[in-house]
Scaffold this motif. Structure first.
Motif, PDB file in Angstrom:
ATOM      1  N   ARG E  19      26.304  35.406  44.458  1.00 11.45           N
ATOM      2  CA  ARG E  19      27.480  34.552  44.319  1.00 11.45           C
ATOM      3  C   ARG E  19      28.722  35.308  44.723  1.00 11.45           C
ATOM      4  NH1 ARG E  19      26.040  36.830  40.102  1.00 11.45           N
ATOM      5  NH2 ARG E  19      24.286  35.477  39.805  1.00 11.45           N
ATOM      6  N   LEU E  21      32.862  35.758  43.856  1.00 13.66           N
ATOM      7  CA  LEU E  21      33.972  35.452  42.956  1.00 13.66           C
ATOM      8  C   LEU E  21      35.252  35.527  43.781  1.00 13.66           C
ATOM      9  CD1 LEU E  21      35.275  34.942  40.238  1.00 13.66           C
ATOM     10  CD2 LEU E  21      35.020  37.360  39.686  1.00 13.66           C
ATOM     11  N   PHE E  36      33.702  30.919  40.893  1.00  9.47           N
ATOM     12  CA  PHE E  36      32.468  31.469  41.446  1.00  9.47           C
ATOM     13  C   PHE E  36      31.949  30.509  42.500  1.00  9.47           C
ATOM     14  CE2 PHE E  36      32.372  33.707  37.338  1.00  9.47           C
ATOM     15  CZ  PHE E  36      32.067  34.987  37.782  1.00  9.47           C
ATOM     16  N   ALA E  63      30.234  38.411  35.031  1.00 11.28           N
ATOM     17  CA  ALA E  63      29.295  38.461  36.160  1.00 11.28           C
ATOM     18  C   ALA E  63      28.200  39.494  35.938  1.00 11.28           C
ATOM     19  CB  ALA E  63      30.055  38.757  37.450  1.00 11.28           C
ATOM     20  N   THR E  70      27.141  40.191  42.619  1.00 15.28           N
ATOM     21  CA  THR E  70      28.289  39.315  42.806  1.00 15.28           C
ATOM     22  C   THR E  70      29.264  39.988  43.766  1.00 15.28           C
ATOM     23  OG1 THR E  70      28.058  38.602  40.521  1.00 15.28           O
ATOM     24  CG2 THR E  70      30.137  38.067  41.626  1.00 15.28           C
ATOM     25  N   THR E  96      27.791  44.786  41.818  1.00 16.98           N
ATOM     26  CA  THR E  96      29.043  44.281  42.373  1.00 16.98           C
ATOM     27  C   THR E  96      29.166  44.676  43.826  1.00 16.98           C
ATOM     28  OG1 THR E  96      29.992  44.745  40.219  1.00 16.98           O
ATOM     29  CG2 THR E  96      31.527  44.163  41.972  1.00 16.98           C
TER      30      THR E  96
END
Lengths: 129, 153, 662, 261, 324
Positions: E19, E21, E36, E63, E70, E96
């Motif tokens: 996903r 952000l 998101f 997250a 993410t 991340t």
């Protein structure tokens, strides 16, 4: 505050030296290339400032004899850097006497054909205001 | 409680400062005991709360005391370097330096807060400190500013 | 709701003369939770204690407040009494109405008012008290000593003599440490090896002592009484059980280029070597960096000549894991590097040496066979200059701020030994101060001056100037005479500062023991707990804690041993119940608490957390009750208030504040 | 690679060979010295007094000019290098001096010590690399035993100058090796020649210079090299009368830059 | 923005991340909101322009609990917050993918309104990759314009630089927008008499409605349960029973983030009453710098926070407040 105390404070201000950091090891005197010419030895400067005997300092031959070679500054184990005190005392003396240690008249006879301009410039800066 | 206090003032009774002292168990609390056993008096306005270490004092406790009407808060701990837990008072020192500076910043007189290092042998210093601090609080008067913050906006 | 009993003590007239105790009792009865209150002449007397115990049973009290003298005086007494009556001792609190009230106030009204407030605060606190129980932890009856110098050996011997098992881990191939490198010791001038080697042998032979040489501590987990330690035994390449220590391998080894560590690089050694003749164990190691077999695959001479078949080129590092109840750090020291001090020409001239190098030169087993000679030309020096405080007491970046403590004495020793053995040699010592606090120390130094006519000059040396003829022009100051001194020396000895062995830093991290800015391990209390680290179960022995001479090291080693014995003699450890605890549901896992914990008591675990609407794995703080000493630093560092302290909880202190400010 | 260049007063007259050869050698070594358009004398002495501002301004001007050219500032003369490097350090780290100097100068953008000050030798060592200098050498000075004379100003105080180990420097020796000669180490190479007092106290300075030369020749030195016009002047007057050259003169000779160009 | 969007699509479609952000287009051209995005299709609503001032790093705490990686868009100033969160183990760096997005200062609609521009319909010239210095504003009263810099958030005038402190890749150029002194407001207050300061804060803080917007947005104020919501200090939120609690709340809030606050300015940005809450944080930052040496929270993920550290020679609280 007496004049001597004021002057002592001024010297400490100009030099940024904390004389109380000195542990009296004498490495400055041991390292000084022109110590033999000095009436007040480098390691004694701190005590003069602490005692407030500034007049003796400003009249000292040592001010002219110091070569500004920074060896005492480099090697001082306590980072007291007595060379700064000597320089500050020289400043103080030059500022007070107005003319400083060097008059314009005496300069020409001191020169020779090879004298680099750097020497003149620096002498003016060291000895005059 | 506020009402009671106002009533109190109305009766024109003599105002007595309310002072909270946080004392670490190992040095300052013992210092306070020594002040007592040496009969070195200090005003009864000072009430001591025992904490294991000055670093146990949460800013929340201090503000809470002011919120509830304290006029001064003092924190006592071992001298730096002598902390029973080695490092506690060093944290206290930083925390309180910042907190007090902030209280000063928002306009609360800094005389109302204090940190003092008192060892177990310094009964005389404990007593002198408390006398001094109480005198200071008396000179500042009732904690009106924090009172202002409390009720008049 | 608690059922609290309040007991107000008269303390004869100590309290009752200034505090109206009856009124305190009356006020107490009005406090929430208080079901019983009474006063008595001497609460701490047997009769007084009986009253408390009876009331606890009779009234079914769940909490007790005693208004009396300082808790520092009788808290333990009253808590024991409460426990005797079946109440959890931590349900009792003291209101200090003597030292902090009756003794400092004269006016009865004022003192009584204050006593009432103090009583209220105590009652408010007890209302929130919870029973606390000391935890117990098992003690593994074995100690680990890290470092096999005189400090480590002495500690291990003392512990072993008390009947406990001890392991010594030493990173070099032999125990003995710095003391083994010394020639003579001050102030008695007895031979270092003569007093050290018997101890080394004794340690090796002791049935309770195991020695792991050529080994290092790799990992430490656990806590006081229950440490688990991984020890890396580096591959020695020689089977310690088979080797007879005959020494043929060292003789025949064709690679003899490595510098001898033991002789401070002043001589060469073979690639397979024992550091010195009296090494314990007397089993060589192969230095793989210099071994031809390891470098080229060809050679194998040692293996061929070994009569015992002990050489094993295939040997690998081995990790052994062992449990210990206590750990002693005895990692010792080294001399600082003099690379940055070249005004003394240490790098330029082989005749400028450190004191430890001189120690080797003077030693009969040293590089010159004990003859004092210049390393440049082998000639005996006629003028020797000693320079003190090289790198000690320095406020600049090059050196150390502290006094290395041993140099004044060993220099006096060197000066005296040289003057004794070579009376024609002139010895000059440049010093800043001569520091001789110790039994017979100043007398020793005075002997150097008075009997041996060593020339002590107060002043430092500015520069050592090597001359074309091989002499060394020493330019120093005599600050008493206020002049510069020039000496044509042919040997200069530098008293270099000592510094903690570099391994101490790594070790401190593993042990969660703290170190100071100079790299010395920190003691729990500078005056009262000098041999303990702030981390429970970790003890300090020798120079790893700060500069020390041999007698001091040995006494500290003994003290550390006593602390260890005291710990190991217990089967179980009772832990202080007033410890911190994190509320798992509120903990952020941010590490703020661990950062301020002086004891390394806080670790983080990924735990499944369950609460209303919550069921997940989170990183949460876990306090080890055996390590936590209850200072509370963590409770304030914690922004969410998840960390709290038993016995001094946030709610308890807030309640006290409220009780006082009303 | 282009550098802003501050020649300094003496290099414009008495020490022109120090200057000229340095410039002529630079392109052969892959860099260029661009003289600052308007520079003023540095004053020759670093004023130690903390209340000295006026005496530092010419250095600040040079430093700010180099900043606006977006280049590092190269110097040759030891004294200029010393003064400018130390003033730069003040401007970076000493708030009072920074504030008062900026108040005086009222530059468009206050100067905060952004310029990197390099000595020519530092360029040779750290940018060009002495191996590369060696590769460019056409006439190696084989067999020559050369003593490096550092003096004071390049090395001390080491905290600020960060030029080399103040007690055991190697940069000039490495330079000597690079041009094919053999360096001679002697203990007075970093001791003072007394240059600053040679105007007022010729005898004192002569004594210092004599010591330096005696020490150097005692260790077999055939010639001395230096980076400082004042040292050169002073050493030339000493008793032993060893030949003294600027290091750039030898560099030019080694690189084959004609002596009389 | 197109380049950014394209790259985000790539990351989503090649499975690098699960996903994204970022910010979703709002109802108007000046109210994008954090969101998101789970797929390339959803990204059609993605926007990144001058109004995307929100600091997304705090949302990375959430997250960290989700499956997979993410991708998050962080402006230079946001990366400080993210670093700080790494230090506090609140986010999972492994999960991340940081896209350092370019920034030339973020805009504040209230600043534009304060210029007297009312009835705003749309604004152009807000693109991050644009370099126009002027904003064109369509209003019900006709077209207006104003300088980009004049419409910037206060915090952008004291921006700490265009450098991303942590990232996996950088898309877009950043510009240094500093034209003010970060501590000048604090210094101004310090220069006032205590009485005036007191009045100032009373005036400002009396507007507080305890909406907790400051707390909710602050990337440092990220406790699972706030101390003001717990019973531990008997301080659980009681609606205005005791107005002192508001002051206590703001002091303690600032104290709890002291040494951790990256001065992102979100607290003041979101305050519906426009209370200059950042002043508390800046005061702490200034004090920390003065007392304990320069410290920038979030500059890296290792340095020790000044409040969990100490020096033997630290200043005494008494010296500090008396200005010694």
């Amino acid at each position: 505050m007496t004049k001597a105390e004021k002057q002592a404070e001024l010297i400490r201000d100009i030099s940024g030296v904390d004389p109380y950091k000195c542990m009296k090891c004498g490495k400055c005197t041991a390292t000084c290339p022109s110590y033999a010419e000095m009436d007040i030895k480098p390691h004694q400067f701190v005590s003069f400032v602490i005692r407030g005997e500034i007049e003796a300092l400003t009249k000292s031959r040592s001010l002219e004899k110091c070569l500004s070679c920074f060896a005492c500054i480099e090697r001082c184990p306590r980072s007291v850097e007595p060379g700064r005190l000597i320089d500050a005392a020289r400043q103080l003396a030059a500022r007070e006497r107005g003319g400083g240690f060097l008059t314009t008249e005496e300069v020409p006879e001191m020169c020779d054909p090879d004298t680099p301009s750097q020497l003149l410039v620096s002498a003016y800066r060291r000895y005059r205001r | 409680m506020q009402i009671e206090k106002t009533a109190h003032a109305a009766e024109n009774k003599e105002w007595k400062p309310m002072i909270v002292a946080f004392c670490c168990n190992w040095c300052s609390y013992a210092g306070a005991d020594l002040a007592g056993s040496s009969r070195l008096s200090y005003p009864a306005d000072v009430k001591i709360i025992r904490v294991p270490c000055s670093c146990r004092v949460n800013p929340m406790f201090i503000l809470r005391a002011f919120e509830r009407g304290a006029d001064g808060v003092i924190i006592c701990g071992c001298h730096p370097g002598d902390c029973h837990y080695t490092t506690g008072n060093y944290y206290t020192r930083r925390r309180m330096a910042l907190l007090f500076s902030m209280l000063d910043f928002i306009g609360v007189e800094n005389g109302r807060t204090r940190v003092e290092w008192v060892s177990a042998a310094e009964g005389a210093k404990f007593s002198a400190t408390m006398n001094e601090f109480t005198a200071k609080i008396r000179s500042l008067g009732e904690n009106v500013r924090l009172g202002d913050l409390r009720c008049r906006n | 709701m608690q059922r609290i009993g309040v007991f107000v003590c008269h303390c004869g007239s100590n309290i009752a003369a200034t505090v109206d105790v009856k009124r305190v009792v009356e006020c107490a009865r009005l406090e929430p939770g208080v079901v019983f209150a009474e006063d008595y002449q001497y609460m701490c007397s047997e009769a007084g204690q009986m009253k408390i115990a009876d009331a606890i049973k009779r009234e079914g009290l769940t909490g007790v407040v005693v208004c009396s003298c300082s808790p520092r005086m009788h808290e333990a007494t009253f808590r024991k009494c409460a426990e005797g009556a079946g109440l959890n001792p931590y349900m009792l609190e003291i209101a200090n109405i003597r030292e902090q009230c009756s003794w400092i106030h004269k006016d009865m009204e004022t003192a009584t008012e204050k006593a009432v407030v103090l009583m209220r605060a105590a009652v408010a606190k007890v209302n929130l008290n919870v029973p606390l129980k000391s935890g117990e932890s098992r003690v593994t009856k074995r100690a680990l000593v890290i470092g096999g110098g005189i400090a480590g050996i002495q500690t291990a011997l003392d512990i072993a003599e008390a009947g406990y098992e001890v392991d010594i881990v030493e990173k070099t191939p032999s125990i003995g440490g710095r003391m083994a490198q010394l020639d003579k010791t001050f102030p008695t001038l007895d031979c270092s090896a003569c007093i050290l080697t018997p101890k080394m042998v004794e340690a090796a032979a002791h049935e309770k002592i195991r020695i792991f040489t050529y080994s290092e501590v790799e990992k430490v987990t656990g806590f006081v009484g229950d440490f688990t330690v991984d020890i890396r035994k580096k591959a020695r390449s020689v089977d310690i059980d088979k080797c007879t220590g005959c020494g043929v391998c060292q003789e025949k080894c064709p690679s003899k280029t490595a510098k001898s560590e033991f002789n401070r690089g002043l001589s060469k050694r073979s690639a397979i070597y024992t550091p010195f003749a009296q090494a314990v164990p007397n089993v060589p190691v192969i230095d793989r960096e210099h071994c031809i077999k390891f470098k080229t695959g060809k050679c194998g001479v040692c293996s061929k000549v070994c009569p015992a078949g002990a050489i094993d080129y295939e040997m690998r590092d081995e990790i052994i894991t062992e449990k210990y109840g206590a750990i002693v750090a005895a990692t010792g020291f080294d001399m600082i590097s003099l690379d940055k001090y070249d005004e003394y020409a240490y790098k330029k001239s082989p005749d400028v040496i450190t004191s430890l190098e001189l120690e080797r030169i003077m030693n009969a087993a040293g590089p010159t066979g004990g003859h004092l000679e210049r390393l440049s030309d082998g000639k005996p020096p006629k003028n020797i200059v000693f320079i003190q405080c090289v790198g000690s007491r320095c406020a600049d970046k090059r050196g150390k701020s502290y006094c290395s403590k041993i140099c004044c004495m060993y220099t006096a020793k060197h000066a005296m030994l040289i003057r004794d053995k070579y009376p024609d040699t002139n010895v000059t010592v440049f010093y800043i101060d001569v520091r001789t606090p110790g039994k017979n120390f100043d007398e020793f130094y005075r002997r150097a001056v008075e009997e041996y006519h060593v020339n002590y000059i107060k002043g430092q040396v500015g520069k050592v100037l090597p001359q074309p003829d091989g002499t060394l022009l020493v330019q120093g100051a005599d600050i008493i005479d206020g002049r510069q001194v020039l000496i044509n020396a042919d040997m200069v000895v530098l008293a270099a500062a000592i510094e903690p062995d570099p391994t101490a830093r790594k070790l401190a991290t593993m042990l969660t023991a703290s170190i100071d800015t100079n790299g010395f391990l920190t003691e729990a209390h500078p005056k009262l707990r000098p041999v303990e680290s702030p981390t429970a179960g970790i003890f300090l022995s020798g120079v790893c804690q700060g500069p020390k001479d041999i007698p001091e090291t040995v006494s500290q080693a003994g003290a550390a041993a006593v602390k260890v014995i005291g710990l190991l003699s217990k089967d179980k450890l009772l832990t202080n119940p007033c410890t911190a605890k994190a509320d798992e549901l509120m903990c952020n896992g941010c590490s703020a608490c661990a950062n301020v914990c002086p004891y390394g008591a806080i670790s983080y675990e990924d735990r499944e957390v369950r609460g209303i609407g919550v069921r997940e794995v989170r990183r949460v703080a876990v306090v080890n009750g055996a390590l936590c000493q209850g200072c509370g630093a963590c409770t304030v560092a914690c922004p969410s208030g998840a960390m709290d302290l038993f016995g001094f909880s946030n709610r308890q202190i807030t309640a006290e504040v409220d009780a006082i400010c009303r | 690679m282009k550098y802003s260049y501050f020649p300094g007063c003496t290099l414009k007259n008495k020490a022109s060979s120090l200057d000229r050869y340095a410039r002529e050698c630079a392109p052969l070594l892959g860099f260029e010295l661009c003289e600052l358009p308007e520079w003023q004398c540095c004053g020759g002495v670093y004023p130690l007094g903390r209340d000295e501002t006026a005496t530092k301004l010419s250095s600040v001007r040079a430093l700010a000019a180099a900043r606006s050219e977006g280049r590092d500032l190269v110097t040759l003369c030891s004294a200029c290098h010393h003064v400018i490097k130390r003033v730069n350090d003040d401007m970076k780290n000493v708030e009072e001096i920074r504030t008062s100097a900026n108040n005086y100068l009222a530059l468009d953008e206050p100067y905060r010590g952004e310029t990197n000050v390099l000595h020519y030798l530092e360029v040779l060592r750290d940018v060009v690399g002495f191996e590369n200098v060696k590769k460019q050498v056409k006439n190696p000075l084989k067999g020559k035993k050369i003593g490096a004379y550092y003096g004071c100003l390049l090395l001390r105080p080491s905290g600020v100058m960060a030029f080399d180990d103040p007690e055991d420097p190697t940069i000039l020796e490495d330079f000597i090796r690079a041009i094919g000669a053999e360096p001679v180490i002697y203990p007075y190479r970093n001791e003072c020649c007394g240059g600053y007092v040679s105007l007022k106290d010729r005898e004192l300075s002569r004594g210092m210079a004599d010591k330096v030369e005696a020490s150097a020749s005692g260790f077999g030195t055939e010639m001395l090299i230096t980076a400082c016009p004042l040292c050169l002047y002073n050493l030339k007057k000493s008793k032993a009368a060893l030949p003294v050259y600027y290091f750039t003169e030898l560099l030019a000779e080694a690189l084959g830059v004609a002596k009389d160009s | 923005m197109q380049e950014l969007k394209k790259r985000l699509c790539e990351l989503l479609s090649d499975g690098t991340v699960a996903r994204v952000l970022g910010w979703r287009r709002g109802e108007t051209s000046f109210d994008p909101e954090p969101a998101f995005f789970g797929s390339a299709e959803e990204l059609s609503d993605f926007v990144y322009d001058g109004f995307c001032g929100a600091n997304l790093s705090k949302m990375m705490i959430e997250a960290a609990r989700l499956e997979g990686k993410t991708a998050v868009c962080l402006k230079p100033c946001d990366t400080y917050s993210y670093n700080q969160l790494i230090k506090e183990h609140r986010v999972d760096r492994e999960k991340t993918y940081i896209i350092g997005v370019g920034c030339r200062g973020k805009l504040d609609i209230d600043k534009i309104r304060a210029l007297g521009i009312k009835g705003i319909l749309s604004i152009s010239g807000t693109e991050c990759d644009g370099d126009g210095d002027t904003l064109l504003i369509k209003t019900v009263y006709g077209d207006k314009s104003c300088k980009y810099a004049d419409a910037m958030l206060s915090r952008c005038h004291v921006c700490r630089g265009k450098e991303h402190k942590i990232y996996d890749e950088i898309i877009g150029e950043s510009r240094d927008t500093t034209d003010g002194d970060r501590f000048s407001e604090v210094e101004k207050l310090e220069a006032m008499a205590p009485r005036e300061r007191f009045e100032f804060f009373r005036r400002e803080l009396s507007r507080c409605i305890r909406c907790n917007a400051c707390r909710n947005v602050c990337p440092a104020c990220s406790c699972r349960k706030c101390v003001f919501d717990s019973n531990n200090f008997d301080s659980a939120q009681k609606a205005n029973v005791d107005p002192f609690e508001e002051k206590m709340f703001h002091i303690i809030r600032a104290f709890h983030v002291a040494g951790r606050c990256t001065d992102c300015g979100e607290c003041s940005r979101v305050c519906p009453e426009n209370i200059p809450l950042h002043l508390f944080n800046r005061k702490f930052i200034k004090d920390i710098n003065t007392f304990y040496g320069e410290y920038t929270a979030g500059e890296d993920a290792e340095a020790k926070c000044p409040l969990t550290d100490f020096d033997f020679g630290d200043a005494e609280p008494g010296d500090v407040t008396s200005g010694r």
